[in-house]
Motif scaffolding. Sequence first.
Motif, PDB file in Angstrom:
ATOM      1  N   GLU A 126       0.801  -1.149  -0.145  1.00  0.00           N
ATOM      2  CA  GLU A 126       0.171  -0.015   0.079  1.00  0.00           C
ATOM      3  C   GLU A 126       0.930   1.310  -0.019  1.00  0.00           C
ATOM      4  O   GLU A 126       0.658   2.152  -0.550  1.00  0.00           O
ATOM      5  CB  GLU A 126      -0.778   0.016   1.255  1.00  0.00           C
ATOM      6  CG  GLU A 126      -2.007  -1.112   1.040  1.00  0.00           C
ATOM      7  CD  GLU A 126      -3.283  -0.810   0.210  1.00  0.00           C
ATOM      8  OE1 GLU A 126      -2.969   0.261  -0.185  1.00  0.00           O
ATOM      9  OE2 GLU A 126      -4.001  -1.580  -0.134  1.00  0.00           O
ATOM     10  N   ARG A 127       1.928   1.124   0.759  1.00  0.00           N
ATOM     11  CA  ARG A 127       2.726   2.397   0.778  1.00  0.00           C
ATOM     12  C   ARG A 127       3.512   2.822  -0.466  1.00  0.00           C
ATOM     13  O   ARG A 127       3.406   3.765  -0.959  1.00  0.00           O
ATOM     14  CB  ARG A 127       3.847   2.090   2.107  1.00  0.00           C
ATOM     15  CG  ARG A 127       4.629   3.452   2.247  1.00  0.00           C
ATOM     16  CD  ARG A 127       5.279   3.149   3.367  1.00  0.00           C
ATOM     17  NE  ARG A 127       6.385   2.174   3.416  1.00  0.00           N
ATOM     18  CZ  ARG A 127       6.146   0.947   4.565  1.00  0.00           C
ATOM     19  NH1 ARG A 127       5.081   1.077   5.149  1.00  0.00           N
ATOM     20  NH2 ARG A 127       6.834  -0.023   4.446  1.00  0.00           N
ATOM     21  N   ARG A 138       1.312   4.032  -3.145  1.00  0.00           N
ATOM     22  CA  ARG A 138       0.987   5.460  -2.924  1.00  0.00           C
ATOM     23  C   ARG A 138       1.863   6.591  -3.352  1.00  0.00           C
ATOM     24  O   ARG A 138       1.704   7.815  -3.416  1.00  0.00           O
ATOM     25  CB  ARG A 138       0.552   5.639  -1.461  1.00  0.00           C
ATOM     26  CG  ARG A 138      -0.863   5.221  -1.107  1.00  0.00           C
ATOM     27  CD  ARG A 138      -1.116   5.691   0.127  1.00  0.00           C
ATOM     28  NE  ARG A 138      -0.314   5.421   1.385  1.00  0.00           N
ATOM     29  CZ  ARG A 138      -0.260   4.400   2.323  1.00  0.00           C
ATOM     30  NH1 ARG A 138      -1.365   3.562   1.972  1.00  0.00           N
ATOM     31  NH2 ARG A 138       0.388   4.377   3.008  1.00  0.00           N
ATOM     32  N   ARG A 139       3.068   6.153  -3.840  1.00  0.00           N
ATOM     33  CA  ARG A 139       3.958   7.153  -4.503  1.00  0.00           C
ATOM     34  C   ARG A 139       3.581   8.029  -5.521  1.00  0.00           C
ATOM     35  O   ARG A 139       3.203   7.374  -6.307  1.00  0.00           O
ATOM     36  CB  ARG A 139       5.427   6.317  -4.790  1.00  0.00           C
ATOM     37  CG  ARG A 139       6.204   5.824  -3.400  1.00  0.00           C
ATOM     38  CD  ARG A 139       7.354   4.835  -4.134  1.00  0.00           C
ATOM     39  NE  ARG A 139       8.263   6.021  -4.901  1.00  0.00           N
ATOM     40  CZ  ARG A 139       9.511   6.097  -4.353  1.00  0.00           C
ATOM     41  NH1 ARG A 139       9.740   5.486  -3.258  1.00  0.00           N
ATOM     42  NH2 ARG A 139      10.393   7.115  -4.666  1.00  0.00           N
ATOM     43  N   ALA A 140       3.988   9.173  -5.408  1.00  0.00           N
ATOM     44  CA  ALA A 140       3.266  10.105  -6.311  1.00  0.00           C
ATOM     45  C   ALA A 140       4.548  10.561  -7.274  1.00  0.00           C
ATOM     46  O   ALA A 140       4.484  10.849  -8.332  1.00  0.00           O
ATOM     47  CB  ALA A 140       3.015  11.392  -5.672  1.00  0.00           C
ATOM     48  N   ARG A 157       6.303   5.732 -10.771  1.00  0.00           N
ATOM     49  CA  ARG A 157       5.272   4.780 -10.931  1.00  0.00           C
ATOM     50  C   ARG A 157       5.993   3.426 -11.321  1.00  0.00           C
ATOM     51  O   ARG A 157       7.122   3.302 -11.976  1.00  0.00           O
ATOM     52  CB  ARG A 157       4.333   5.206 -12.197  1.00  0.00           C
ATOM     53  CG  ARG A 157       3.567   6.308 -11.943  1.00  0.00           C
ATOM     54  CD  ARG A 157       2.719   6.018 -10.566  1.00  0.00           C
ATOM     55  NE  ARG A 157       1.615   4.890 -10.886  1.00  0.00           N
ATOM     56  CZ  ARG A 157       1.030   4.149  -9.829  1.00  0.00           C
ATOM     57  NH1 ARG A 157       1.133   4.682  -8.493  1.00  0.00           N
ATOM     58  NH2 ARG A 157       0.267   3.135  -9.943  1.00  0.00           N
TER      59      ARG A 157
END
Length: 233
Positions: free
Chosen positions: A166-167, A170-172, A175
């Motif tokens: 999940e962590r 979530r990286r912006a 990708r």
Amino acid sequence: MSEETIPMLPCRSLQPVLDFYTVLGFEVTFRQKSPNPYAVVQRGGIQLHFFGMKKYEPTESYSTCYIRTDDVDALHEAFRTGLKAAYGRVPTRGLPRIGSLKDTSHGVRQFLVTDPGGNCLRIGQPTSRDHHHRPAPEEPFSRALHHAALLADSRDDPAGAAKIIERVLRRADERPTPVQLLRLLVLRADVARRLGDETTATSALAEAEAVHLTAEERRAVRDDLERLEELRG
């Protein structure tokens, strides 16, 4: 001198365990009711002994043994075929269950089977002479896969694996590649199922199915695609 090691594994009741191993292609070669419940199953060179314990709790079991084979893919497929014929599906959660084939970071290709007594069989085939764990990759998504897989399978910590996935998703700032994304999502669905989180499992499976892969990429994630099909079933 000639020696042989034979695991002796506990269970609450012999019959469900013996029925399970019969489905996997084992033969019950010995059974007694007294002075204590005891039985033996065998399939080729694999021999397992079981003893009954009335107050034994399968869901809290830590009993395990390692089985080394020279054709892990064939054994995995044979077990899956037997389970699907007996249960109408391949059981991937609860007891009993069978895991997916994976190439580990310590030079072994393996899968896990857990019987109705909670005993876990780790079945593997060496792919390298070096069985030390490889260092975790530096690249963030490969690193997350590395650690999440270790938590999910080696440490039986699906919740910890879920947090890692999940962590990283979530990286912006970056990708994952399609291959990395597919693998992360399949593992996320897998651990969600183990945790009884059907909503997350369904969502992760839908996202995984939507990942576009080239023919070469599909070959690279063959094991993950097979696991995807199992989880969908």
